[in-house]
Design a protein around this motif. Structure first.
Motif, PDB file in Angstrom:
ATOM      1  N   VAL A  80       0.824  -1.207   0.000  1.00 58.69           N
ATOM      2  CA  VAL A  80       0.000   0.000   0.000  1.00 58.69           C
ATOM      3  C   VAL A  80       0.863   1.264   0.000  1.00 58.69           C
ATOM      4  O   VAL A  80       0.617   2.204  -0.773  1.00 58.69           O
ATOM      5  CB  VAL A  80      -0.946   0.006   1.223  1.00 58.69           C
ATOM      6  N   LEU A  81       1.873   1.297   0.877  1.00 60.34           N
ATOM      7  CA  LEU A  81       2.679   2.511   1.032  1.00 60.34           C
ATOM      8  C   LEU A  81       3.772   2.652  -0.012  1.00 60.34           C
ATOM      9  O   LEU A  81       4.222   3.764  -0.301  1.00 60.34           O
ATOM     10  CB  LEU A  81       3.308   2.535   2.434  1.00 60.34           C
ATOM     11  N   GLY A  82       4.203   1.518  -0.564  1.00 58.88           N
ATOM     12  CA  GLY A  82       5.387   1.534  -1.422  1.00 58.88           C
ATOM     13  C   GLY A  82       6.621   1.274  -0.570  1.00 58.88           C
ATOM     14  O   GLY A  82       6.629   1.564   0.638  1.00 58.88           O
ATOM     15  N   SER A  83       7.661   0.749  -1.190  1.00 61.04           N
ATOM     16  CA  SER A  83       8.825   0.308  -0.422  1.00 61.04           C
ATOM     17  C   SER A  83       9.535   1.448   0.296  1.00 61.04           C
ATOM     18  O   SER A  83       9.864   1.333   1.484  1.00 61.04           O
ATOM     19  CB  SER A  83       9.809  -0.417  -1.352  1.00 61.04           C
ATOM     20  N   LYS A  84       9.793   2.552  -0.395  1.00 63.87           N
ATOM     21  CA  LYS A  84      10.520   3.655   0.229  1.00 63.87           C
ATOM     22  C   LYS A  84       9.752   4.235   1.406  1.00 63.87           C
ATOM     23  O   LYS A  84      10.303   4.453   2.492  1.00 63.87           O
ATOM     24  CB  LYS A  84      10.798   4.747  -0.803  1.00 63.87           C
ATOM     25  N   ARG A  85       8.461   4.468   1.197  1.00 62.73           N
ATOM     26  CA  ARG A  85       7.661   5.047   2.275  1.00 62.73           C
ATOM     27  C   ARG A  85       7.499   4.060   3.425  1.00 62.73           C
ATOM     28  O   ARG A  85       7.504   4.454   4.599  1.00 62.73           O
ATOM     29  CB  ARG A  85       6.296   5.473   1.731  1.00 62.73           C
ATOM     30  N   PHE A  86       7.387   2.769   3.113  1.00 63.81           N
ATOM     31  CA  PHE A  86       7.261   1.788   4.183  1.00 63.81           C
ATOM     32  C   PHE A  86       8.524   1.746   5.037  1.00 63.81           C
ATOM     33  O   PHE A  86       8.449   1.652   6.265  1.00 63.81           O
ATOM     34  CB  PHE A  86       6.982   0.386   3.632  1.00 63.81           C
ATOM     35  N   LEU A  87       9.693   1.800   4.411  1.00 66.92           N
ATOM     36  CA  LEU A  87      10.941   1.804   5.181  1.00 66.92           C
ATOM     37  C   LEU A  87      10.995   3.024   6.096  1.00 66.92           C
ATOM     38  O   LEU A  87      11.371   2.904   7.280  1.00 66.92           O
ATOM     39  CB  LEU A  87      12.145   1.801   4.243  1.00 66.92           C
ATOM     40  N   ASN A  88      10.614   4.181   5.574  1.00 63.49           N
ATOM     41  CA  ASN A  88      10.562   5.378   6.415  1.00 63.49           C
ATOM     42  C   ASN A  88       9.584   5.191   7.565  1.00 63.49           C
ATOM     43  O   ASN A  88       9.865   5.584   8.712  1.00 63.49           O
ATOM     44  CB  ASN A  88      10.157   6.602   5.579  1.00 63.49           C
ATOM     45  N   PHE A  89       8.435   4.598   7.265  1.00 65.47           N
ATOM     46  CA  PHE A  89       7.428   4.348   8.285  1.00 65.47           C
ATOM     47  C   PHE A  89       7.984   3.453   9.396  1.00 65.47           C
ATOM     48  O   PHE A  89       7.818   3.731  10.593  1.00 65.47           O
ATOM     49  CB  PHE A  89       6.192   3.692   7.658  1.00 65.47           C
ATOM     50  N   TYR A  90       8.654   2.386   9.001  1.00 72.38           N
ATOM     51  CA  TYR A  90       9.215   1.427   9.965  1.00 72.38           C
ATOM     52  C   TYR A  90      10.246   2.111  10.862  1.00 72.38           C
ATOM     53  O   TYR A  90      10.198   1.988  12.097  1.00 72.38           O
ATOM     54  CB  TYR A  90       9.858   0.278   9.200  1.00 72.38           C
ATOM     55  N   LEU A  91      11.161   2.833  10.262  1.00 71.30           N
ATOM     56  CA  LEU A  91      12.242   3.476  11.029  1.00 71.30           C
ATOM     57  C   LEU A  91      11.702   4.580  11.933  1.00 71.30           C
ATOM     58  O   LEU A  91      12.117   4.693  13.096  1.00 71.30           O
ATOM     59  CB  LEU A  91      13.305   4.029  10.085  1.00 71.30           C
ATOM     60  N   ILE A  92      10.780   5.380  11.424  1.00 66.74           N
ATOM     61  CA  ILE A  92      10.228   6.469  12.237  1.00 66.74           C
ATOM     62  C   ILE A  92       9.409   5.919  13.397  1.00 66.74           C
ATOM     63  O   ILE A  92       9.439   6.467  14.508  1.00 66.74           O
ATOM     64  CB  ILE A  92       9.401   7.425  11.362  1.00 66.74           C
ATOM     65  N   SER A  93       8.698   4.821  13.183  1.00 64.36           N
ATOM     66  CA  SER A  93       7.960   4.188  14.282  1.00 64.36           C
ATOM     67  C   SER A  93       8.934   3.723  15.361  1.00 64.36           C
ATOM     68  O   SER A  93       8.688   3.892  16.563  1.00 64.36           O
ATOM     69  CB  SER A  93       7.139   3.003  13.771  1.00 64.36           C
ATOM     70  N   GLY A  94      10.061   3.126  14.945  1.00 66.26           N
ATOM     71  CA  GLY A  94      11.061   2.678  15.900  1.00 66.26           C
ATOM     72  C   GLY A  94      11.696   3.828  16.650  1.00 66.26           C
ATOM     73  O   GLY A  94      11.914   3.757  17.873  1.00 66.26           O
ATOM     74  N   GLY A 210       5.694   3.352  19.448  1.00 68.77           N
ATOM     75  CA  GLY A 210       5.741   2.912  18.061  1.00 68.77           C
ATOM     76  C   GLY A 210       4.386   3.003  17.395  1.00 68.77           C
ATOM     77  O   GLY A 210       4.261   3.464  16.250  1.00 68.77           O
ATOM     78  N   ALA A 211       3.346   2.559  18.110  1.00 65.86           N
ATOM     79  CA  ALA A 211       1.985   2.629  17.572  1.00 65.86           C
ATOM     80  C   ALA A 211       1.541   4.081  17.398  1.00 65.86           C
ATOM     81  O   ALA A 211       0.924   4.442  16.386  1.00 65.86           O
ATOM     82  CB  ALA A 211       1.017   1.883  18.489  1.00 65.86           C
ATOM     83  N   LEU A 212       1.865   4.922  18.377  1.00 64.58           N
ATOM     84  CA  LEU A 212       1.456   6.338  18.319  1.00 64.58           C
ATOM     85  C   LEU A 212       2.102   7.050  17.137  1.00 64.58           C
ATOM     86  O   LEU A 212       1.425   7.742  16.361  1.00 64.58           O
ATOM     87  CB  LEU A 212       1.833   7.034  19.626  1.00 64.58           C
ATOM     88  N   PHE A 213       3.404   6.891  16.985  1.00 63.47           N
ATOM     89  CA  PHE A 213       4.089   7.578  15.895  1.00 63.47           C
ATOM     90  C   PHE A 213       3.685   6.992  14.539  1.00 63.47           C
ATOM     91  O   PHE A 213       3.635   7.726  13.537  1.00 63.47           O
ATOM     92  CB  PHE A 213       5.596   7.516  16.096  1.00 63.47           C
ATOM     93  N   LYS A 219      -1.488   9.690   9.421  1.00 68.53           N
ATOM     94  CA  LYS A 219      -2.318  10.892   9.332  1.00 68.53           C
ATOM     95  C   LYS A 219      -1.590  12.005   8.582  1.00 68.53           C
ATOM     96  O   LYS A 219      -2.189  12.711   7.763  1.00 68.53           O
ATOM     97  CB  LYS A 219      -2.702  11.365  10.745  1.00 68.53           C
ATOM     98  N   PHE A 220      -0.295  12.164   8.859  1.00 67.16           N
ATOM     99  CA  PHE A 220       0.495  13.200   8.197  1.00 67.16           C
ATOM    100  C   PHE A 220       0.552  12.958   6.697  1.00 67.16           C
ATOM    101  O   PHE A 220       0.499  13.903   5.897  1.00 67.16           O
ATOM    102  CB  PHE A 220       1.899  13.230   8.791  1.00 67.16           C
ATOM    103  N   TRP A 221       0.667  11.699   6.313  1.00 62.54           N
ATOM    104  CA  TRP A 221       0.699  11.343   4.890  1.00 62.54           C
ATOM    105  C   TRP A 221      -0.687  11.317   4.258  1.00 62.54           C
ATOM    106  O   TRP A 221      -0.828  11.074   3.060  1.00 62.54           O
ATOM    107  CB  TRP A 221       1.342   9.973   4.723  1.00 62.54           C
ATOM    108  N   LYS A 222      -1.722  11.541   5.086  1.00 63.71           N
ATOM    109  CA  LYS A 222      -3.111  11.549   4.614  1.00 63.71           C
ATOM    110  C   LYS A 222      -3.514  10.210   3.976  1.00 63.71           C
ATOM    111  O   LYS A 222      -4.201  10.154   2.958  1.00 63.71           O
ATOM    112  CB  LYS A 222      -3.354  12.705   3.630  1.00 63.71           C
ATOM    113  N   ILE A 223      -3.049   9.123   4.598  1.00 62.03           N
ATOM    114  CA  ILE A 223      -3.450   7.792   4.153  1.00 62.03           C
ATOM    115  C   ILE A 223      -4.875   7.546   4.641  1.00 62.03           C
ATOM    116  O   ILE A 223      -5.157   7.680   5.835  1.00 62.03           O
ATOM    117  CB  ILE A 223      -2.506   6.709   4.715  1.00 62.03           C
TER     118      ILE A 223
END
Length: 228
Positions: A80-94, A210-213, A219-223
């Motif tokens: 859904v997010l695409g690979s680049k955005r998903f990696l950013n999502f994973y790291l930012i959550s961590g 992790g869940a909060l971020f 929400k920031f990405w307007k998904i």
């Protein structure tokens, strides 16, 4: 049946396994790669990232369940997010997990001592000696956080956000439960445990962070919520 591994999921799986095996072969890695309180003499800036690839050396269950969750829930989110955005999502959550965990530790230190850095300037050996007396501030300076759990809880949140009505079934629950209820329940339990067991060795606040971020990032990405 496991879903087909997507590129980022596959690479995250490989990196986590390499870190785990490497840290078993070179135990000193546990002195440098988990993340310490920022005022600790053992804190290094790279730990903000490396901590999420380290796991408990005494329990293979720690890395197994984190990677199992990544493999089960991650591929659909990456699609859904695409690979680049998903990696950013994973790291930012961590990183968000670390941030909340550290912020609450800092608040506790401030409330107890009137300072965010009560042991500032002390050497590692001095803090170790102080910790042996049972000093709680010294113990917090020497207690690192490690594991992918914060990032994984971001992934779990994203799954419940994107696929709320997909039924999930686990061995200990005999009937299917919708993702939004199953994962929402896990997060509520983590919130409860973080409040009721503040001294627990499990970083429940990191899971909540992790869940909060993860939620804030979606929400920031307007998904759009629940469209899948």
């Amino acid at each position: 049946m496991f879903p087909q591994l997507t590129p980022v999921i596959k690479n995250l799986l490989i990196v986590n396994i390499v870190f785990y095996i490497g840290s078993q072969l070179v135990p000193i890695a546990y002195d440098f790669l988990p993340v310490y309180y920022p005022d600790s003499p053992y804190f290094k800036i790279w730990q903000v990232i490396t901590h999420m690839f380290m796991h408990d050396s005494q329990s293979i269950a720690h890395i197994f369940f984190n990677m199992f969750s990544l493999v089960i829930f991650g591929p659909m989110i990456e699609h859904v997010l695409g690979s680049k955005r998903f990696l950013n999502f994973y790291l930012i959550s961590g990183i968000g997990a670390w941030f909340l965990y550290t912020a609450v530790n800092a608040l506790q230190l401030y409330l107890g001592t009137g300072s965010l850095a009560p042991l500032h300037g002390m050497s590692g050996s001095e803090i170790i000696a102080l910790a042996k007396t049972g000093n709680s501030e010294a113990i917090s300076y020497l207690s690192p956080m490690l594991g992918a759990s914060g990032a994984i809880y971001g992934v779990l949140l994203a799954f419940a956000y994107l696929f709320p009505n997909i039924p999930l079934q686990f061995l200990f629950i005999p009937v299917p439960v919708k993702a939004k209820y199953m994962i929402g329940g896990y997060i509520l339990i983590e919130i409860y445990l973080s409040l009721s067991r503040p001294g627990d060795s499990v970083a429940h606040l990191a899971h909540v962070g992790g869940a909060l971020f993860g939620f804030l990032l979606l929400k920031f990405w307007k998904i759009r919520k629940g469209i899948y």
